[in-house]
Scaffold this motif. Structure first.
Motif, short mmCIF file in Angstrom:
data_model
loop_
_atom_site.label_atom_id
_atom_site.label_comp_id
_atom_site.label_asym_id
_atom_site.label_seq_id
_atom_site.Cartn_x
_atom_site.Cartn_y
_atom_site.Cartn_z
N ARG A 1 -4.64 7.81 -2.81
CA ARG A 1 -4.27 6.42 -2.62
C ARG A 1 -3.77 5.84 -3.94
NH1 ARG A 1 -8.66 1.92 -0.88
NH2 ARG A 1 -9.03 1.92 -3.12
N GLN B 1 9.27 3.95 -1.08
CA GLN B 1 9.08 2.97 -0.02
C GLN B 1 7.58 2.78 0.23
OE1 GLN B 1 11.83 1.35 1.18
NE2 GLN B 1 12.74 2.61 -0.44
N HIS C 1 -3.15 -0.09 -3.00
CA HIS C 1 -3.86 -0.56 -1.82
C HIS C 1 -3.89 -2.09 -1.79
CE1 HIS C 1 -6.67 -0.59 1.49
NE2 HIS C 1 -7.50 -1.35 0.80
N ASP D 1 4.06 2.19 2.22
CA ASP D 1 3.57 2.53 3.56
C ASP D 1 3.34 1.24 4.37
OD1 ASP D 1 3.55 5.19 2.78
OD2 ASP D 1 1.46 5.12 2.14
N ARG D 2 2.86 0.22 3.66
CA ARG D 2 2.61 -1.08 4.30
C ARG D 2 2.90 -2.19 3.29
NH1 ARG D 2 -1.31 2.23 5.62
NH2 ARG D 2 -2.64 1.51 3.92
N SER E 1 0.85 -1.20 0.00
CA SER E 1 0.00 0.00 0.00
C SER E 1 0.88 1.24 0.00
CB SER E 1 -0.92 0.02 1.22
OG SER E 1 -1.85 -1.05 1.19
N LYS E 2 0.44 2.26 -0.73
CA LYS E 2 1.18 3.52 -0.80
C LYS E 2 0.21 4.66 -1.09
CE LYS E 2 4.87 6.18 -1.11
NZ LYS E 2 5.76 6.43 0.05
N SER E 3 0.31 5.72 -0.28
CA SER E 3 -0.51 6.92 -0.49
C SER E 3 0.38 8.14 -0.54
CB SER E 3 -1.54 7.06 0.63
OG SER E 3 -2.47 5.99 0.62
#
Length: 498
Positions: free
Chosen positions: A20, A57, A23, A59-60, A13-15
């Motif tokens: 967003r 990088q 996801h 986020d999760r 996931s990356k925002s």
């Protein structure tokens, strides 16, 4: 298919602020297979590959390399793990040779034997079916040969996972076929390949597996042999039928809007062309053959030194001394992130870059009316995110292009110079742009600069081919004999009279 993929992206996931991009993405990349990554503009493809290449990088989530979790905190770490990306814009030293570029920064030796270096690169190229000469200087190469050098750089580094982002955008049809032949040999050698493209016929020709992203999520992963046609693939990607066909009604050409006569400088050689209201002239050619300096001259960014340019019946000097904001010239540049927009400004200020004089009252700029108009255009052109406060850098390349198109069409131009207007756009957005250009030609003349032959044939009333700074051919869209020779003309291996 191998049980353990060489790369697994697990719950990535990356925002970017409120936007967003990715996801909970799960995706497997296997050795010896080509994975095509598809999606509309803003679907998250480039962000996902930037994470894999160590440029961003997550986020999760995590990346697994051969079954083991890894963190790519930099591009160097990703390269060290065998991941390499072939970019649209090549990163080569023009004054150096092919072999020198391949070895640059890679050899621990203080002194390198040139003959040995050329032999190593020559053998590597031959092993993957490439014809580029190791001793050739980069500045003398075609775009297809330069791309081969970029690939050789990765192969010399023993990259085992190669990412190709819109690799055929700058290639002739023949060069694209050569690239696919090289990709097939890399696949046979056990390389894992990720192929990002909006050209669905290319996906069908080269892919083993297809993953479709939509609004930051993977909505489908399937073997390519389960897809029957590009139309089916487009519908899976967009959610509706997309034929990429246009209703091209004939329009009677009217007054002369652009006339270029015998334009000559260090890059151009006696270039002549004209565009009338009601027609689209497609200027076709591989990048680097004089299109850029010609367009810069026509659009006022470069002064003509020999020959003449007339716009809307005025001389070049007179036309650009007036600087009308509407009903004049609109330029849609290829460089959407540099020349067309300002990355650090929000969408409203980017909209006002070329339209502000339409909203000013004396020395004042009341922003309320501009905001209302810009909001309507965001909705009309389906620009995501539809947030005037978002910065240009937060938009995908395709959505940024739609912002530029919305802004420039708002100016109701009489002459439009559109430079690669659908490059990087998904198939649905490209269809919308094609229809917009055809509608605009009722009131304007359009110079369409493109390397996409299918786009030129779909839209143009007349076609001209550039090679080596010259217009080597000019003809009507119904001249089928000449149209068949366009690929050879683009490659400079055929000549004909206009």
């Amino acid at each position: 298919m191998a049980a353990t993929p060489v790369i697994r992206l697990a719950a990535i996931s990356k925002s970017f602020g409120s936007v967003r991009a990715n996801h909970q993405i799960d995706l497997a990349i296997h050795s010896g297979r080509v994975l095509a990554l598809l999606g509309e503009n803003g679907a998250g493809k480039s962000t996902l590959m930037s994470i894999l290449a160590g440029q961003l990088q997550p986020d999760r989530g995590e990346i697994q390399h051969n079954g083991r979790p890894v963190v790519f905190a930099s591009t160097d770490q990703a390269i060290g793990a065998g991941i390499g990306m072939v970019y649209q814009h090549f990163k080569l030293v023009e004054a150096m040779t092919v072999a020198e570029n391949v070895f640059l920064g890679q050899s621990p030796k203080a002194v390198i034997n040139v003959r040995e270096m050329n032999r190593t690169v020559g053998e590597l190229a031959a092993g993957y079916g490439m014809n580029v000469r190791p001793e050739a200087v980069i500045a003398d190469l075609s775009m297809g040969e330069k791309q081969q050098v970029e690939i050789l750089k990765l192969l010399y580094r023993h990259s085992s996972i190669l990412i190709f982002d819109e690799p055929t955008a700058v290639l002739t049809p023949a060069e694209a076929q050569n690239l696919f032949a090289t990709m097939r040999q890399m696949r046979q050698a056990g390389k894992a390949i990720v192929f990002i493209s909006h050209k669905l016929e290319e996906v069908m020709a080269i892919a083993d597996d297809i993953a479709i992203l939509k609004r930051g999520e993977v909505i489908r992963v399937m073997p390519a042999n389960q897809v029957q046609s590009t139309a089916e693939l487009a519908e899976l990607m967009v959610g509706r039928e997309v034929l990429l066909k246009v209703d091209r009604q004939p329009v009677e050409p009217k007054q002369l809007l652009l006339q270029v006569e015998q334009l000559k400088d260090e890059d151009l050689h006696e270039v002549s062309l004209e565009v009338r209201q009601g027609e689209i002239l497609a200027l076709i050619g591989v990048a680097g053959n004089g299109q850029k300096p010609l367009i810069q001259t026509i659009c006022g960014l470069r002064r003509p030194t020999s020959g003449s340019v007339q716009l809307l019946g005025q001389s070049w000097e007179h036309f650009f001394s007036e600087h009308r904001w509407d009903k004049a010239l609109s330029y849609i540049p290829e460089d959407r992130q540099g020349l067309a927009t300002c990355r650090g400004l929000d969408l409203l200020d980017n909209f006002l870059l070329t339209t502000r004089r339409g909203f000013t009252v004396g020395p004042w700029l009341p922003r309320g009316e501009a905001e209302q108009k810009a909001k309507r255009l965001l909705e009309e052109f389906d620009i995501r995110p539809a947030d005037l406060g978002a910065c240009a850098w937060q938009l995908s390349g395709g959505n940024l292009q739609k912002l530029v198109l919305a802004r420039e069409f708002h100016r109701r131009p009489r002459l439009i110079v559109a430079e690669q207007p659908t490059q990087g756009l998904d198939i649905a957005a490209a269809e919308d742009v094609w229809n917009l250009l055809l509608k605009a030609r009722e009131q304007a003349g359009i110079l369409l600069v493109t390397g996409d032959l299918s786009e030129a044939l779909a839209l143009a009333d007349r076609l001209a081919v550039m090679y080596g700074g010259r217009v080597v051919a000019s003809f009507h869209r119904n001249d089928h004999a000449r149209i068949e020779r366009i690929p050879q003309l683009m490659a400079g291996i055929s000549k004909m009279e206009s």
